[in-house]
Design an enzyme around this catalytic site. Structure first.
Site, short mmCIF file in Angstrom:
data_model
loop_
_atom_site.label_atom_id
_atom_site.label_comp_id
_atom_site.label_asym_id
_atom_site.label_seq_id
_atom_site.Cartn_x
_atom_site.Cartn_y
_atom_site.Cartn_z
N SER A 50 0.83 -1.21 0.00
CA SER A 50 0.00 0.00 0.00
C SER A 50 0.86 1.26 0.00
O SER A 50 2.04 1.22 0.38
CB SER A 50 -0.91 0.02 1.23
OG SER A 50 -0.12 0.27 2.38
N ASP A 83 -1.45 -1.01 -3.70
CA ASP A 83 -2.76 -0.90 -3.05
C ASP A 83 -3.02 0.54 -2.57
O ASP A 83 -2.12 1.18 -2.00
CB ASP A 83 -2.75 -1.87 -1.85
CG ASP A 83 -4.11 -2.07 -1.23
OD1 ASP A 83 -5.11 -2.00 -1.95
OD2 ASP A 83 -4.15 -2.32 0.00
N ASP A 105 -6.86 5.01 -5.91
CA ASP A 105 -7.93 5.29 -4.96
C ASP A 105 -8.30 6.77 -4.98
O ASP A 105 -7.68 7.59 -4.31
CB ASP A 105 -7.46 4.87 -3.55
CG ASP A 105 -8.57 5.04 -2.51
OD1 ASP A 105 -9.61 5.63 -2.84
OD2 ASP A 105 -8.39 4.57 -1.38
N HIS A 205 -12.73 -4.85 0.00
CA HIS A 205 -11.71 -4.28 0.88
C HIS A 205 -12.15 -4.46 2.33
O HIS A 205 -13.30 -4.76 2.61
CB HIS A 205 -11.52 -2.80 0.57
CG HIS A 205 -10.64 -2.56 -0.63
ND1 HIS A 205 -9.42 -1.94 -0.55
CD2 HIS A 205 -10.81 -2.88 -1.94
CE1 HIS A 205 -8.87 -1.88 -1.75
NE2 HIS A 205 -9.70 -2.44 -2.62
N GLY A 206 -11.21 -4.25 3.24
CA GLY A 206 -11.55 -4.31 4.66
C GLY A 206 -12.09 -5.67 5.05
O GLY A 206 -12.99 -5.78 5.89
N ASN A 227 -9.30 -8.51 -0.15
CA ASN A 227 -8.13 -7.89 0.47
C ASN A 227 -8.15 -8.06 1.98
O ASN A 227 -9.11 -7.66 2.64
CB ASN A 227 -8.13 -6.38 0.21
CG ASN A 227 -7.88 -6.01 -1.24
OD1 ASN A 227 -7.81 -6.87 -2.11
ND2 ASN A 227 -7.76 -4.72 -1.49
N THR A 230 -5.31 -6.31 8.19
CA THR A 230 -5.31 -6.13 9.65
C THR A 230 -5.36 -7.47 10.41
O THR A 230 -4.66 -7.66 11.41
CB THR A 230 -6.53 -5.26 10.05
OG1 THR A 230 -6.43 -4.03 9.35
CG2 THR A 230 -6.57 -4.99 11.54
O1 G3H Z 1 -6.59 -2.69 0.84
C1 G3H Z 1 -6.43 -3.41 1.83
C2 G3H Z 1 -7.55 -4.02 2.50
O2 G3H Z 1 -8.73 -3.40 2.20
C3 G3H Z 1 -7.30 -4.50 3.88
O3 G3H Z 1 -8.25 -4.10 4.83
O4 G3H Z 1 -6.87 -4.29 6.88
O5 G3H Z 1 -9.33 -4.16 7.00
O6 G3H Z 1 -8.24 -6.20 6.09
P1 G3H Z 1 -8.18 -4.73 6.29
ZN ZN Z 2 -8.44 -1.41 1.22
#
Ligand code: G3H
Ligand code: ZN
Length: 287
Positions: A50, A83, A105, A205-206, A227, A230
């Site tokens: 990223s 990323d 982004d 994402h997330g 993706n 965390t």
């Molecule tokens: O672009 C990276 C991801 O969206 C990671 O998100 O850390 O919540 O898994 P995350």
């Molecule tokens: Zn992301």
């Protein structure tokens, strides 16, 4: 083996109905762990770096070179992806470093500006043979389209893809970045509607906050790139903490990084099984 283009991995995922796991690299140990997990699961994998990680290292080239070399030494198809990039300059640098894809982004920009910038960057990336992932602009929330409660409208998503020419689209369907508990609820009917409306692979994402059952359901509904960052960092740091607590006299970083790397490798292998459960040969050998 040479790096596998991200486009090839996503094509295989689309054809065989699975989602490619995309995991973030911060240190070289992350790259090693992600590749070991992919090897264990016999699945292709996307290593992503990223803009924030680049900022942490003070530059893209060293961590990109390390990830690239590790990927090339692995015996699974592995792609390199930039990323959450907001800088065109960094995207140019990624092209020079041999990345197969970038995420531009522009989600914090107003719609018209996001469309114009994404279209310009996509045109340039396509000339370099790079796949482009992008994200819709959204109203409010410091986390852009991934603020809980924000949803991507299928009609807007289709219009955005048509106007920009992007190859993959990050959509807001209930996940949120940087969750440390896996309790997000995804809007599965919306994923299915987006898949119908949008002619390119959908990206979640997330995904750290999304439980296994919802990840599997999202894939079944049409998600093609997932993706996760965390969640792996949480396991990584827990393992470091445990190792240091167990032996306060530890000095050699290899002694506390090795268990962290092993923990991430095992979890990557497990997650890849969740994202591609029904595919026997996930290595992309048939692409
Ligand atoms: O672009 C990276 C991801 O969206 C990671 O998100 O850390 O919540 O898994 P995350
Ligand atoms: Zn992301």
């Amino acid at each position: 083996m040479p790096l596998t283009p991200t486009a090839q991995i996503l094509r295989t995922a689309e054809r065989d109905g699975f989602a490619a796991g995309a995991f973030n690299v911060i240190q070289i140990e992350h790259a090693e762990a992600i590749l070991a997990g992919a090897r264990q699961a016999k699945a292709p994998v996307i290593l992503q770096i990223s803009e924030n990680a680049v900022r942490y290292h003070g530059g893209l080239a060293p961590i990109a070179a390390a990830s690239r070399a590790a990927a090339r030494a692995a015996d699974v198809p592995a792609a390199l992806h930039l990323d959450h990039a907001t800088s065109f300059e960094l995207i140019r640098e990624a092209a020079a470093c041999g990345f197969g894809s970038v995420m531009y982004d522009g989600s914090r920009l107003p719609w018209a500006e996001n469309v114009a910038t994404t279209r310009e960057i996509t045109g340039w990336c396509h000339e370099q043979g790079l796949l482009v992932e992008a994200e819709l602009g959204e109203i409010g929330g410091k986390d852009g389209a991934h603020t809980p409660g924000v949803r991507t409208d299928p009609g807007e998503a289709a219009a955005f893809v048509a106007a920009t020419g992007v190859d993959a689209l990050a959509v807001a369907v209930g996940s949120s970045h940087a969750m440390t508990v896996r309790e997000a609820t995804l809007d599965l009917p919306l994923i299915a509607a987006l898949r119908e409306a949008v002619p390119v692979p959908l990206v979640l994402h997330g995904s750290s906050g999304v439980p296994d059952s919802a990840l599997a359901a999202a894939v079944a509904a049409g998600m093609r790139k997932v993706n996760i960052s965390t969640h792996l960092n949480r396991l990584y740091t827990e393992a470091v903490r445990e190792a240091l607590a167990a032996d306060p006299a530890l000095v050699d970083p290899r002694r506390w990084l090795a268990p962290a790397r092993d923990a991430v490798a095992a979890e990557v292998a497990r997650l890849l099984d969740v994202l591609a459960p029904q595919i026997e040969d996930r290595t992309g050998a048939r692409t």
